[in-house]
Design a protein around this motif. Structure first.
Motif, PDB file in Angstrom:
ATOM      1  N   ASN A  30       0.825  -1.211   0.000  1.00 52.30           N
ATOM      2  CA  ASN A  30       0.000   0.000   0.000  1.00 52.30           C
ATOM      3  C   ASN A  30       0.862   1.266   0.000  1.00 52.30           C
ATOM      4  O   ASN A  30       0.541   2.263   0.660  1.00 52.30           O
ATOM      5  CB  ASN A  30      -0.957   0.008   1.194  1.00 52.30           C
ATOM      6  CG  ASN A  30      -2.076   1.028   1.030  1.00 52.30           C
ATOM      7  OD1 ASN A  30      -2.496   1.334  -0.092  1.00 52.30           O
ATOM      8  ND2 ASN A  30      -2.554   1.584   2.138  1.00 52.30           N
ATOM      9  N   PHE A  31       1.972   1.219  -0.735  1.00 51.24           N
ATOM     10  CA  PHE A  31       2.843   2.387  -0.848  1.00 51.24           C
ATOM     11  C   PHE A  31       2.150   3.492  -1.640  1.00 51.24           C
ATOM     12  O   PHE A  31       1.450   3.241  -2.609  1.00 51.24           O
ATOM     13  CB  PHE A  31       4.137   2.014  -1.565  1.00 51.24           C
ATOM     14  CG  PHE A  31       5.231   1.546  -0.643  1.00 51.24           C
ATOM     15  CD1 PHE A  31       4.939   1.061   0.617  1.00 51.24           C
ATOM     16  CD2 PHE A  31       6.557   1.580  -1.035  1.00 51.24           C
ATOM     17  CE1 PHE A  31       5.945   0.624   1.471  1.00 51.24           C
ATOM     18  CE2 PHE A  31       7.570   1.146  -0.204  1.00 51.24           C
ATOM     19  CZ  PHE A  31       7.260   0.657   1.056  1.00 51.24           C
ATOM     20  N   LYS A  32       2.377   4.734  -1.198  1.00 50.62           N
ATOM     21  CA  LYS A  32       1.967   5.892  -1.980  1.00 50.62           C
ATOM     22  C   LYS A  32       3.178   6.412  -2.754  1.00 50.62           C
ATOM     23  O   LYS A  32       4.287   5.887  -2.638  1.00 50.62           O
ATOM     24  CB  LYS A  32       1.397   6.985  -1.054  1.00 50.62           C
ATOM     25  CG  LYS A  32       0.201   6.520  -0.240  1.00 50.62           C
ATOM     26  CD  LYS A  32      -0.930   6.081  -1.149  1.00 50.62           C
ATOM     27  CE  LYS A  32      -2.182   5.710  -0.359  1.00 50.62           C
ATOM     28  NZ  LYS A  32      -2.007   4.516   0.462  1.00 50.62           N
ATOM     29  N   ASP A  33       2.981   7.475  -3.513  1.00 45.72           N
ATOM     30  CA  ASP A  33       4.026   7.919  -4.431  1.00 45.72           C
ATOM     31  C   ASP A  33       5.306   8.324  -3.705  1.00 45.72           C
ATOM     32  O   ASP A  33       6.407   7.923  -4.092  1.00 45.72           O
ATOM     33  CB  ASP A  33       3.515   9.093  -5.276  1.00 45.72           C
ATOM     34  CG  ASP A  33       4.409   9.361  -6.475  1.00 45.72           C
ATOM     35  OD1 ASP A  33       4.616   8.441  -7.276  1.00 45.72           O
ATOM     36  OD2 ASP A  33       4.922  10.478  -6.582  1.00 45.72           O
ATOM     37  N   PHE A  34       5.184   9.117  -2.636  1.00 49.97           N
ATOM     38  CA  PHE A  34       6.382   9.560  -1.926  1.00 49.97           C
ATOM     39  C   PHE A  34       7.008   8.430  -1.105  1.00 49.97           C
ATOM     40  O   PHE A  34       8.221   8.458  -0.850  1.00 49.97           O
ATOM     41  CB  PHE A  34       6.064  10.764  -1.034  1.00 49.97           C
ATOM     42  CG  PHE A  34       5.977  12.056  -1.804  1.00 49.97           C
ATOM     43  CD1 PHE A  34       7.109  12.638  -2.332  1.00 49.97           C
ATOM     44  CD2 PHE A  34       4.756  12.673  -2.023  1.00 49.97           C
ATOM     45  CE1 PHE A  34       7.043  13.827  -3.050  1.00 49.97           C
ATOM     46  CE2 PHE A  34       4.680  13.859  -2.741  1.00 49.97           C
ATOM     47  CZ  PHE A  34       5.822  14.437  -3.257  1.00 49.97           C
ATOM     48  N   ASP A  35       6.206   7.440  -0.688  1.00 47.20           N
ATOM     49  CA  ASP A  35       6.780   6.243  -0.062  1.00 47.20           C
ATOM     50  C   ASP A  35       7.685   5.520  -1.055  1.00 47.20           C
ATOM     51  O   ASP A  35       8.811   5.118  -0.723  1.00 47.20           O
ATOM     52  CB  ASP A  35       5.667   5.291   0.401  1.00 47.20           C
ATOM     53  CG  ASP A  35       4.779   5.905   1.463  1.00 47.20           C
ATOM     54  OD1 ASP A  35       5.303   6.669   2.294  1.00 47.20           O
ATOM     55  OD2 ASP A  35       3.566   5.629   1.444  1.00 47.20           O
ATOM     56  N   THR A  36       7.183   5.363  -2.268  1.00 46.84           N
ATOM     57  CA  THR A  36       7.959   4.703  -3.317  1.00 46.84           C
ATOM     58  C   THR A  36       9.227   5.478  -3.636  1.00 46.84           C
ATOM     59  O   THR A  36      10.319   4.902  -3.770  1.00 46.84           O
ATOM     60  CB  THR A  36       7.099   4.561  -4.585  1.00 46.84           C
ATOM     61  OG1 THR A  36       5.927   3.801  -4.279  1.00 46.84           O
ATOM     62  CG2 THR A  36       7.873   3.875  -5.696  1.00 46.84           C
ATOM     63  N   MET A  37       9.098   6.797  -3.755  1.00 48.16           N
ATOM     64  CA  MET A  37      10.262   7.626  -4.059  1.00 48.16           C
ATOM     65  C   MET A  37      11.301   7.534  -2.937  1.00 48.16           C
ATOM     66  O   MET A  37      12.508   7.428  -3.206  1.00 48.16           O
ATOM     67  CB  MET A  37       9.835   9.084  -4.249  1.00 48.16           C
ATOM     68  CG  MET A  37      10.984  10.011  -4.637  1.00 48.16           C
ATOM     69  SD  MET A  37      10.495  11.756  -4.624  1.00 48.16           S
ATOM     70  CE  MET A  37       9.240  11.740  -5.885  1.00 48.16           C
ATOM     71  N   PHE A  38      10.846   7.556  -1.693  1.00 47.91           N
ATOM     72  CA  PHE A  38      11.758   7.500  -0.549  1.00 47.91           C
ATOM     73  C   PHE A  38      12.555   6.204  -0.536  1.00 47.91           C
ATOM     74  O   PHE A  38      13.783   6.206  -0.437  1.00 47.91           O
ATOM     75  CB  PHE A  38      10.951   7.658   0.747  1.00 47.91           C
ATOM     76  CG  PHE A  38      11.748   7.442   1.994  1.00 47.91           C
ATOM     77  CD1 PHE A  38      12.747   8.338   2.368  1.00 47.91           C
ATOM     78  CD2 PHE A  38      11.515   6.338   2.811  1.00 47.91           C
ATOM     79  CE1 PHE A  38      13.492   8.143   3.528  1.00 47.91           C
ATOM     80  CE2 PHE A  38      12.251   6.139   3.971  1.00 47.91           C
ATOM     81  CZ  PHE A  38      13.245   7.034   4.322  1.00 47.91           C
ATOM     82  N   TYR A  39      11.866   5.066  -0.643  1.00 41.66           N
ATOM     83  CA  TYR A  39      12.557   3.781  -0.589  1.00 41.66           C
ATOM     84  C   TYR A  39      13.441   3.561  -1.812  1.00 41.66           C
ATOM     85  O   TYR A  39      14.557   3.034  -1.704  1.00 41.66           O
ATOM     86  CB  TYR A  39      11.546   2.640  -0.440  1.00 41.66           C
ATOM     87  CG  TYR A  39      11.172   2.363   0.991  1.00 41.66           C
ATOM     88  CD1 TYR A  39      11.921   1.484   1.765  1.00 41.66           C
ATOM     89  CD2 TYR A  39      10.074   2.988   1.576  1.00 41.66           C
ATOM     90  CE1 TYR A  39      11.585   1.228   3.086  1.00 41.66           C
ATOM     91  CE2 TYR A  39       9.730   2.740   2.890  1.00 41.66           C
ATOM     92  CZ  TYR A  39      10.492   1.864   3.648  1.00 41.66           C
ATOM     93  OH  TYR A  39      10.163   1.626   4.961  1.00 41.66           O
TER      94      TYR A  39
END
Length: 375
Positions: free
Chosen positions: A223-232
């Motif tokens: 359930n990643f959001k866009d900034f979660d994806t960018m961060f990881y």
């Protein structure tokens, strides 16, 4: 590269990872500046063009060979930028979790492969040709979704758009080869450069398709959001890129001087930083665009955005302006519009359509792969 790290990966994520509710229509209320749909659309297009132009500027010299270092700088800049925005309350994303990082790490490796091959392709190809060939990734992803995830069948109109994408790529390649052959000097060298670019472009399309397909499954699970994806993605890529640039790339004084000439060293450094910041701008403006417009408008903007990106290569760099190159850009532009229209019609109807692979019995290995991906 970066068109790919940030250009190809953030555009796909923005449309599915952000879950921003559309504002309800308000009557007799003046539209504020932040809710004016023109502004986010222009900002979204501008950030995409900025990233592509900055990456091409850094990679425009064929002697540039510190691609992993370029990716490293962009990842570090992106992490600093989004952490600063989070501290200021402008954005939010989940904190680092070791277990989630272990599960996400294979996606990061695919992303590095996608970005590296994209940077090499952009190094050897012009921006218009690079942009046109990126359309072929849509075909791979569409069929990958059907085969591996049981996605919607590809309709006749979608197949027609795919045909236009392939035609535009063939015309673009033909125009580039013809321009190289008619050159008065170094025709063989230019042909070799183009061939290298096409090989890297093929690898980039494959990497991009696998990255998007695998990330789609993982996003559903986490359930990643866009900034979660960018961060990881950026955080996990930093140690890998440090090892890659130190162990693989040449850091001798002579090679550093070749990659960063004294006369343009500061400009190259600024371009690297701007390309890293552009990834943040693209994610933010894509979410902004989705919030103040409809999903139909957002998808259409993504299709139309390829035209100014391709034209930027003709304006800012020495990309050949020929009948073939202009025709390829026009056909690629039309293919994007046709594809958007096809998706709108497909989403508005029950999931039926025409696909050459539909209703064909799967082999045991293919069925096993589909079942494992669904589990």
């Amino acid at each position: 590269m970066a068109d790919d790290k940030k250009s190809d990966s953030k555009l796909e994520q923005g449309s599915r990872a952000f879950e921003v509710p559309h504002p309800q229509p308000r009557h007799n209320v003046p539209v504020g500046l932040s809710n004016n749909p023109v502004l986010p659309v222009l900002a979204y297009c501008g950030s995409s063009i900025l990233m592509t132009v900055m990456n091409k500027y850094v990679l425009s010299g064929l002697d540039f060979n510190l691609n992993f270092f370029l990716l490293l700088v962009q990842s570090v800049v992106c992490i600093i930028a989004i952490q600063t925005c989070k501290a200021g309350g402008l954005i939010t994303f989940r904190n680092f979790n070791t277990d989630e990082a272990k599960k996400w790490f294979p996606i990061t490796l695919l992303l590095i492969g996608m970005i590296f091959t994209g940077s090499k392709a952009l190094q050897f190809l012009s921006i218009p040709v690079y942009t046109i060939f990126k359309n072929l990734t849509i075909i791979l992803i569409a069929y990958g979704e059907v085969l591996w995830f049981g996605g919607s069948a590809v309709t006749g109109l979608t197949l027609f758009s795919f045909g236009l994408m392939v035609a535009s790529s063939i015309i673009a390649a033909w125009a580039d080869v013809q321009h190289a052959l008619t050159s008065t000097t170094n025709a063989s060298t230019k042909i070799s450069t183009l061939n290298a670019g096409y090989i890297w472009m093929t690898a980039n399309c494959l990497c991009t398709a696998f990255y998007n397909l695998y990330m789609r499954k993982r996003i559903k699970l986490t359930n990643f959001k866009d900034f979660d994806t960018m961060f990881y993605n950026n955080l996990l890529s930093i140690p890998v890129l440090i090892l890659a640039t130190l162990l693989i790339e040449d850091w001798s004084a002579e090679n550093v001087a070749r990659n960063f000439p004294i006369v343009s060293r500061s400009n190259i450094a600024i371009a690297m930083v701007l390309s890293g910041l552009s990834s943040v701008f693209i994610s933010y403006t894509s979410a902004w665009c989705m919030r103040v417009t409809s999903s139909t408008t957002y998808s259409m903007v993504g299709a139309l955005n390829k035209l100014p990106i391709a034209l930027s290569g003709l304006i800012f760099f020495d990309a050949p302006v020929t009948l073939g190159s202009v025709s390829a850009i026009a056909i690629g532009f039309v293919s994007g519009i046709v594809y958007s229209v096809a998706k709108f019609k497909q989403n508005a109807k029950p999931k039926t359509g025409i696909l050459p692979t539909t209703n064909i019995p799967l082999s045991a290995s293919s069925q096993s792969m589909r079942d494992s991906l669904r589990s």
